[in-house]
Write a protein that holds these residues in place. Structure first.
Motif, short mmCIF file in Angstrom:
data_model
loop_
_atom_site.label_atom_id
_atom_site.label_comp_id
_atom_site.label_asym_id
_atom_site.label_seq_id
_atom_site.Cartn_x
_atom_site.Cartn_y
_atom_site.Cartn_z
N GLN A 43 0.83 -1.21 0.00
CA GLN A 43 0.00 0.00 0.00
C GLN A 43 0.86 1.26 0.00
OE1 GLN A 43 -2.68 0.15 3.29
NE2 GLN A 43 -3.71 2.02 2.63
N ARG A 84 3.89 1.51 -1.18
CA ARG A 84 4.53 1.65 -2.49
C ARG A 84 3.59 2.36 -3.46
NH1 ARG A 84 5.48 -3.21 -3.14
NH2 ARG A 84 7.61 -3.24 -2.31
N GLU A 85 2.33 1.97 -3.42
CA GLU A 85 1.35 2.63 -4.30
C GLU A 85 1.24 4.11 -3.97
OE1 GLU A 85 -2.20 0.47 -3.72
OE2 GLU A 85 -1.51 -1.35 -4.79
N GLN A 86 1.26 4.42 -2.64
CA GLN A 86 1.17 5.84 -2.25
C GLN A 86 2.40 6.62 -2.70
OE1 GLN A 86 0.55 5.73 1.96
NE2 GLN A 86 -1.60 5.06 1.82
N GLU A 95 4.31 5.96 -5.31
CA GLU A 95 4.22 6.19 -6.77
C GLU A 95 3.29 7.35 -7.06
OE1 GLU A 95 2.99 2.50 -8.37
OE2 GLU A 95 4.95 1.52 -8.11
N ALA A 96 2.17 7.40 -6.34
CA ALA A 96 1.26 8.53 -6.55
C ALA A 96 1.92 9.85 -6.17
CB ALA A 96 -0.03 8.31 -5.74
N ALA A 97 2.69 9.82 -5.03
CA ALA A 97 3.38 11.06 -4.62
C ALA A 97 4.44 11.46 -5.64
CB ALA A 97 4.02 10.83 -3.26
N ASP A 98 5.16 10.48 -6.23
CA ASP A 98 6.15 10.81 -7.26
C ASP A 98 5.50 11.50 -8.45
OD1 ASP A 98 8.16 9.79 -5.73
OD2 ASP A 98 8.17 7.82 -6.71
N LYS A 99 4.35 10.98 -8.84
CA LYS A 99 3.64 11.63 -9.96
C LYS A 99 3.29 13.07 -9.60
CE LYS A 99 1.64 7.33 -11.75
NZ LYS A 99 0.37 6.59 -12.01
N ALA A 100 2.82 13.27 -8.36
CA ALA A 100 2.46 14.63 -7.94
C ALA A 100 3.69 15.54 -7.90
CB ALA A 100 1.79 14.58 -6.56
#
Length: 445
Positions: free
Chosen positions: A217, A219-221, A223-228
């Motif tokens: 979970q 790791r998914e967060q 990745e989302a933060a990296d996109k942001a």
């Protein structure tokens, strides 16, 4: 058994061992107190030994000297008399004290040698012989008693050791029983620990599974933060590009305005025929006399003039932009190092001012009276301008001229303890400082 001391053929009297030992020990003690002339020749080589060593090494020579050297025997007799004054008085009276030690009585009679001393010695020897037999029997009885006591003590010791060993064996049996109980308890604890370990392992597997799920979970967060973050960086880059474009336009406008001002200033300089900026006012001093506007300017800055000898205040003044330091040379050197020749005073002051000029960035001019030297042109020595006054002109007047040559508003500091110089430059707008302040500042480095 001897009835008394006997004379050997040509040798010393034969005395009982106890008496002879007393005489030898006393003679060895007295030998260390004798002068060379009083010491028997045979004993001189052992006189430097310790008393115990003398008695051990030179027993026979000391006995011979007591028999054949009257002076040595008298010195030993005096020592014996000092040790036994009451017994000596009785012996000198020709009597034999019944309660005295026969060894001591025989030794005293032998040394004192009063009339009838042989009879006294014989009586003492008889007492020694009688006492010797009694002492032998008594000694045998004492030895038997001591042996019996030793046997009893050994038996008691063996019994005590046996009792101790028995008690120790009982204690060891008790200790073994306790260790067996402790072993059984540890085995029980180990069984419980193994059961607890199995339960902990099962719990750890459950926690590990939960941690894996939480990690996925997270790791998914991430990745989302990296996109942001990438999106925010793109927006930041767009903003920076827009800001650079805006600053470039502002820089172009400012540069155009600055070029316009510089061109106008250059035109004014050509129009007014101003001198080149490389020259300094101190290089082109104005003629004597100042106008009314100079006096008014002096009145305007007089309130800001510094006084006192604080080196910190002087250092602060020299760090101001475009500051000019004027130094009354001989006024400073004759207060700092008056014993040196004038040429050495000048050299030392200029060398001290050079690092000050380099550190503060101030313009430094050092003025000396030129009456005692040939006329010299103005020179620059390691960043310090060195000026000598012209013939007929004092250094004080030269300093006042240099101050009047400066433009109004520039920071000009004059170092001099001369009250007339200080008042004169203060009237022209300069800041007078006592020579002691500069001397302390140079000493502080």
């Amino acid at each position: 058994m001897d009835d008394g001391p006997q004379e050997s053929a040509g040798g010393p009297a034969v005395l009982p061992d106890g008496v002879r030992r007393q005489l030898v020990e006393l003679g060895a003690a007295v030998l260390g107190e004798l002068e060379d002339a009083e010491t028997p020749v045979a004993l001189r080589r052992v006189r430097g030994f310790a008393p115990a060593r003398r008695a051990r090494v030179a027993a026979t020579p000391i006995g011979v000297a007591l028999e054949r050297e009257p002076l040595f025997r008298q010195r030993v007799a005096a020592a014996w008399r000092a040790l036994h004054p009451e017994l000596a008085a009785v012996l000198e009276a020709g009597e034999v004290p019944p309660a005295a030690d026969p060894h001591t009585v025989l030794a005293g009679a032998y040394l004192l040698r009063r009339d009838g001393w042989e009879d006294v010695a014989a009586a003492a020897s008889a007492a020694l012989a009688h006492d010797g037999g009694d002492r032998a029997r008594h000694r045998e009885q004492q030895d038997a008693v001591h042996e019996l006591e030793a046997t009893r003590r050994e038996v008691a010791r063996v019994r005590a050791a046996l009792e101790t060993a028995t008690a120790r064996a009982a204690a060891l049996d008790e200790e073994v029983a306790g260790l067996r109980r402790e072993l059984r308890r540890h085995r029980s604890d180990a069984d419980r620990a193994r059961a607890a370990a199995r339960a902990a392992e099962q719990a750890a597997q459950e926690v590990r599974a939960q941690a894996l799920a939480a990690t996925e979970q997270a790791r998914e967060q991430v990745e989302a933060a990296d996109k942001a973050v990438r999106a925010a960086r793109e927006r930041e880059e767009h903003a920076r590009r827009a800001a650079r474009e805006g600053r470039s336009l502002a820089d172009v406008r400012a540069r155009l305005l600055l070029d316009t001002i510089v061109g106008a200033a250059s035109g004014l300089r050509r129009e007014l025929a101003l001198p080149p900026t490389a020259l300094r006012p101190a290089d082109l001093e104005s003629p004597a006399g100042a106008g009314a506007e100079d006096a008014a300017a002096a009145d305007a800055v007089r309130a800001r003039a510094l006084a006192g000898d604080d080196p910190g205040a002087l250092d602060n003044l020299l760090t101001l932009p475009q500051a000019h330091l004027l130094v009354d040379g001989y006024n400073v050197t004759k207060s700092a190092y008056p014993a040196l020749p004038l040429v050495e005073q000048r050299r030392r002051l200029v060398e001290g001012l050079a690092p000050l000029a380099a550190r503060t960035g101030a313009e430094v001019t050092c003025v000396f009276d030129g009456a005692d030297v040939d006329a010299r042109p103005t020179s620059i020595v390691r960043g310090v301008r060195v000026v000598f006054s012209e013939p007929g002109v004092t250094a004080d007047e030269k300093i006042r001229r240099l101050v009047r040559a400066e433009p109004q508003g520039r920071v000009v500091v004059v170092v001099s303890s001369d009250g007339e110089v200080a008042s004169g430059v203060r009237a022209s707008g300069a800041r007078p400082v006592a020579s002691a302040a500069l001397v302390r500042l140079l000493a502080r480095g």
